[in-house]
Design a protein around this motif. Sequence first.
Motif, PDB file in Angstrom:
ATOM      1  N   GLU A   1      21.716  85.989  -3.148  1.00 31.31           N
ATOM      2  CA  GLU A   1      22.263  87.558  -2.436  1.00 31.31           C
ATOM      3  C   GLU A   1      22.512  88.628  -3.493  1.00 31.31           C
ATOM      4  O   GLU A   1      22.286  89.932  -2.937  1.00 31.31           O
TER       5      GLU A   1
ATOM      6  N   LYS B   1      22.178  92.275  -2.089  1.00 33.25           N
ATOM      7  CA  LYS B   1      23.016  93.349  -1.693  1.00 33.25           C
ATOM      8  C   LYS B   1      22.253  94.418  -2.586  1.00 33.25           C
ATOM      9  O   LYS B   1      22.680  96.260  -1.654  1.00 33.25           O
TER      10      LYS B   1
ATOM     11  N   TRP C   1      19.339  96.129  -2.424  1.00 36.00           N
ATOM     12  CA  TRP C   1      18.158  96.452  -1.952  1.00 36.00           C
ATOM     13  C   TRP C   1      18.882  97.363  -0.928  1.00 36.00           C
ATOM     14  O   TRP C   1      18.573  98.629  -0.220  1.00 36.00           O
ATOM     15  N   LEU C   2      19.856  96.738  -0.301  1.00 37.01           N
ATOM     16  CA  LEU C   2      20.768  97.358   0.386  1.00 37.01           C
ATOM     17  C   LEU C   2      21.217  98.776   0.671  1.00 37.01           C
ATOM     18  O   LEU C   2      21.495  99.595   1.495  1.00 37.01           O
TER      19      LEU C   2
ATOM     20  N   HIS D   1      17.778 100.758   6.218  1.00 38.67           N
ATOM     21  CA  HIS D   1      17.885  99.499   5.387  1.00 38.67           C
ATOM     22  C   HIS D   1      18.889  98.599   7.064  1.00 38.67           C
ATOM     23  O   HIS D   1      19.738  98.405   7.418  1.00 38.67           O
ATOM     24  N   HIS D   2      17.883  97.611   7.550  1.00 37.92           N
ATOM     25  CA  HIS D   2      18.589  96.817   8.802  1.00 37.92           C
ATOM     26  C   HIS D   2      19.626  95.298   8.568  1.00 37.92           C
ATOM     27  O   HIS D   2      19.589  95.180   8.922  1.00 37.92           O
ATOM     28  N   GLY D   3      19.520  95.174   7.359  1.00 39.97           N
ATOM     29  CA  GLY D   3      19.866  94.183   6.165  1.00 39.97           C
ATOM     30  C   GLY D   3      18.627  93.058   6.358  1.00 39.97           C
ATOM     31  O   GLY D   3      17.999  92.276   6.302  1.00 39.97           O
ATOM     32  N   TYR D   4      19.551  92.157   5.233  1.00 40.69           N
ATOM     33  CA  TYR D   4      19.333  90.739   5.083  1.00 40.69           C
ATOM     34  C   TYR D   4      19.503  89.358   6.356  1.00 40.69           C
ATOM     35  O   TYR D   4      21.043  89.505   7.259  1.00 40.69           O
TER      36      TYR D   4
ATOM     37  N   CYS E   1      14.805  90.335   5.606  1.00 43.01           N
ATOM     38  CA  CYS E   1      14.957  91.390   5.283  1.00 43.01           C
ATOM     39  C   CYS E   1      14.454  91.979   6.261  1.00 43.01           C
ATOM     40  O   CYS E   1      12.603  91.862   6.251  1.00 43.01           O
TER      41      CYS E   1
ATOM     42  N   PHE F   1      13.669  96.551   6.997  1.00 41.20           N
ATOM     43  CA  PHE F   1      13.954  97.721   6.478  1.00 41.20           C
ATOM     44  C   PHE F   1      12.881  98.724   7.304  1.00 41.20           C
ATOM     45  O   PHE F   1      11.711  98.084   7.494  1.00 41.20           O
TER      46      PHE F   1
END
Length: 110
Positions: free
Chosen positions: A19, A23, A25-26, A36-39, A52, A54
Motif C-alpha cells: 500500500e 500510494k 504512484w497515485l 490514475h484510476h486507483g488501486y 492498478c 491508469f
Amino acid sequence: MITCTVRYEIDPDKLSEFETYAKFWLGKIPAMGGTHHGYHMPHEGPNDIAYCHFSFPSLAAYEAYRADMWKDADCLRAYEFAKKANCIRRYDRSFTRPLFDGTSPEELGL
C-alpha cells in the motif's frame, strides 16, 4: 486513450508495504501526464491479488512515460522500496481502450 491494468500477485503478509508503494504512484502517474484510476486491493476472495488501472492519452504517451520513469529518481526509489520490502511476487500488464459512450435501444437494431 489507452488504459494499463496491472495485476499484482503480492505477499499478503506485506500488504501495508505494498500500500505504501501504491500510494506513491497515485500522485506520480498524474505528475507524469497520466490519469490514475486507483488501486484495487484484496478484500474478499484471494488475499494476494491487487489491481492498478491508469491511462495515458495514447500509446506513445505511455511509452514516453515509461522511458522517463526509468530516469526519474523518485520512481527508482519506489521500485527499490518494493524490491527491498519484497511485497510484490509478480505482476503483469494488459492494455485496453476505454469505452465511455453509450448507445440507445434503437441503435441495437432489435
